[in-house]
Write a protein that holds these residues in place. Structure first.
Motif, mmCIF file in Angstrom:
data_model
loop_
_atom_site.group_PDB
_atom_site.id
_atom_site.type_symbol
_atom_site.label_atom_id
_atom_site.label_comp_id
_atom_site.label_asym_id
_atom_site.label_seq_id
_atom_site.Cartn_x
_atom_site.Cartn_y
_atom_site.Cartn_z
ATOM 1 N N GLU A 1 0.839 -1.189 0.000
ATOM 2 C CA GLU A 1 0.000 0.000 0.000
ATOM 3 C C GLU A 1 0.880 1.247 0.000
ATOM 4 O O GLU A 1 2.086 1.162 0.186
ATOM 5 C CB GLU A 1 -0.894 0.025 1.252
ATOM 6 C CG GLU A 1 -1.836 -1.171 1.356
ATOM 7 C CD GLU A 1 -2.634 -1.141 2.644
ATOM 8 O OE1 GLU A 1 -2.331 -0.285 3.515
ATOM 9 O OE2 GLU A 1 -3.550 -1.971 2.785
ATOM 10 N N LYS A 2 0.243 2.403 -0.199
ATOM 11 C CA LYS A 2 0.968 3.663 -0.073
ATOM 12 C C LYS A 2 1.485 3.808 1.348
ATOM 13 O O LYS A 2 0.908 3.258 2.286
ATOM 14 C CB LYS A 2 0.052 4.851 -0.400
ATOM 15 C CG LYS A 2 -0.147 5.083 -1.889
ATOM 16 C CD LYS A 2 -0.815 6.422 -2.122
ATOM 17 C CE LYS A 2 -0.866 6.732 -3.617
ATOM 18 N NZ LYS A 2 -1.413 8.092 -3.868
ATOM 19 N N GLN B 1 4.057 0.062 -2.533
ATOM 20 C CA GLN B 1 2.837 -0.193 -3.303
ATOM 21 C C GLN B 1 3.120 -1.011 -4.559
ATOM 22 O O GLN B 1 2.279 -1.792 -5.002
ATOM 23 C CB GLN B 1 2.200 1.142 -3.687
ATOM 24 C CG GLN B 1 0.836 1.023 -4.353
ATOM 25 C CD GLN B 1 0.214 2.394 -4.589
ATOM 26 O OE1 GLN B 1 0.812 3.424 -4.274
ATOM 27 N NE2 GLN B 1 -0.986 2.419 -5.139
#
Length: 311
Positions: free
Chosen positions: A62-63, A147
């Motif tokens: 993920e970010k 990510q």
């Protein structure tokens, strides 16, 4: 009579706007078609020369907590049929709101916890469980998420440099280099083509070993970034991405790469900030089970990473 003239002007204005919109649409469609053609030309130029593994890997990143887009960049040292360890481990961050570009290099001999496999050098995670396990390893040890991933065949680096910089990249080579890099480099300021530049960033047979290699990799990334001003226009970008695509296994799509690349090339300032992990004063050389490793202070390095990314 006045209403007729008013209606005539209104219709004329409407036709004018329709013509403007049509021209803009045709320009947009033409740009897309040209970009796609250039991309396919680049792919065709490199096709058949790449040896990168085409397996699609699961990747659940993920970010990061700072709003940046982090890309796990890996170069592997696969030989024959053996499972590859990561030869180069980097995390590249692009932050669209801040307009910043950052690069963290992780020393491959750091001794860390690999989820489900105990302690080992960090580069072993790629062999044990692909890029997803290496992502989990970075997350567990440094609270750093990514990510996207990109596994790079170094030959793609050669093709990209030769396509982007036909005259080579200007580098000040600090010493004579030849051991195990396939080329011979003499000291001094010079322009290196892709093959010689790859030799420069892979050299590590001197007193500083892998530390010197990581320093040279970051130096080259900065130089390549600054010398992108030699590209007269971003219209060359689709072909550059096409050239390198056959040499990269990634979960990024072409649109993502074009967006980030266009934003980078179009900026007046292309500064890339860099960090090496472990940072100075937070590690010591040890031998564990006969292997040379870097024993690191996890908390100090974690703090350095988060200070670097949050700025």
């Amino acid at each position: 009579m006045r209403s007729e003239r008013h209606e005539y002007k209104k219709q004329k204005k409407k036709r004018k706007w329709k013509s403007v919109l049509l021209i803009l649409f045709l320009l947009f469609a033409g740009t897309l078609a040209y970009s796609y053609y250039q991309f396919k030309q680049g792919v065709s130029q490199s096709k058949g020369e790449a040896n990168i593994e085409t397996e699609e890997f699961e990747f659940n990143g993920e970010k990061d907590q700072y709003g940046g887009t982090n890309i796990l960049v890996l170069g592997s040292d696969a030989r024959g049929e053996e499972k590859s360890r990561a030869d180069t481990i980097m995390v590249a961050q692009y932050h669209p709101d801040k307009g910043t570009y950052k690069l963290i290099s992780f020393m491959r001999d750091m001794y860390v916890d690999i989820p489900g496999h105990g302690q080992n050098r960090i580069n072993a995670a790629l062999a044990y469980g692909g890029p997803e396990l290496l992502r989990q390893t970075l997350k567990e040890n440094f609270d750093l998420d990514t990510q996207y991933y990109s596994i790079v065949d170094f030959e793609g680096f050669v093709h990209l440099i030769d396509e982007a910089f036909p005259r080579g990249v200007e580098i000040d080579v600090e010493k004579r280099m030849s051991a195990n890099i396939g080329v011979t480099l003499e000291p001094g300021l010079q322009r290196l083509d892709g093959e010689h530049l790859l030799g420069y960033v892979r050299f590590r047979h001197d007193a500083v070993g892998d530390f010197g290699r990581v320093e040279r990799q970051q130096k080259v990334m900065k130089e390549v970034a600054s010398q992108f001003t030699s590209l007269q226009t971003i219209t060359k970008l689709p072909k550059l991405i096409g050239v390198v695509t056959p040499f990269v296994n990634t979960n990024m799509d072409t649109g993502d790469m074009l967006y980030m690349g266009k934003d980078f090339i179009s900026k007046d300032s292309r500064n890339v900030e860099t960090l090496r992990v472990p940072v100075d004063g937070t590690f010591e050389n040890q031998r564990i089970n006969g292997a040379a490793v870097l024993a690191i202070n996890l908390e100090e390095n974690k703090a350095a990473i988060h200070e670097f990314l949050s700025k």
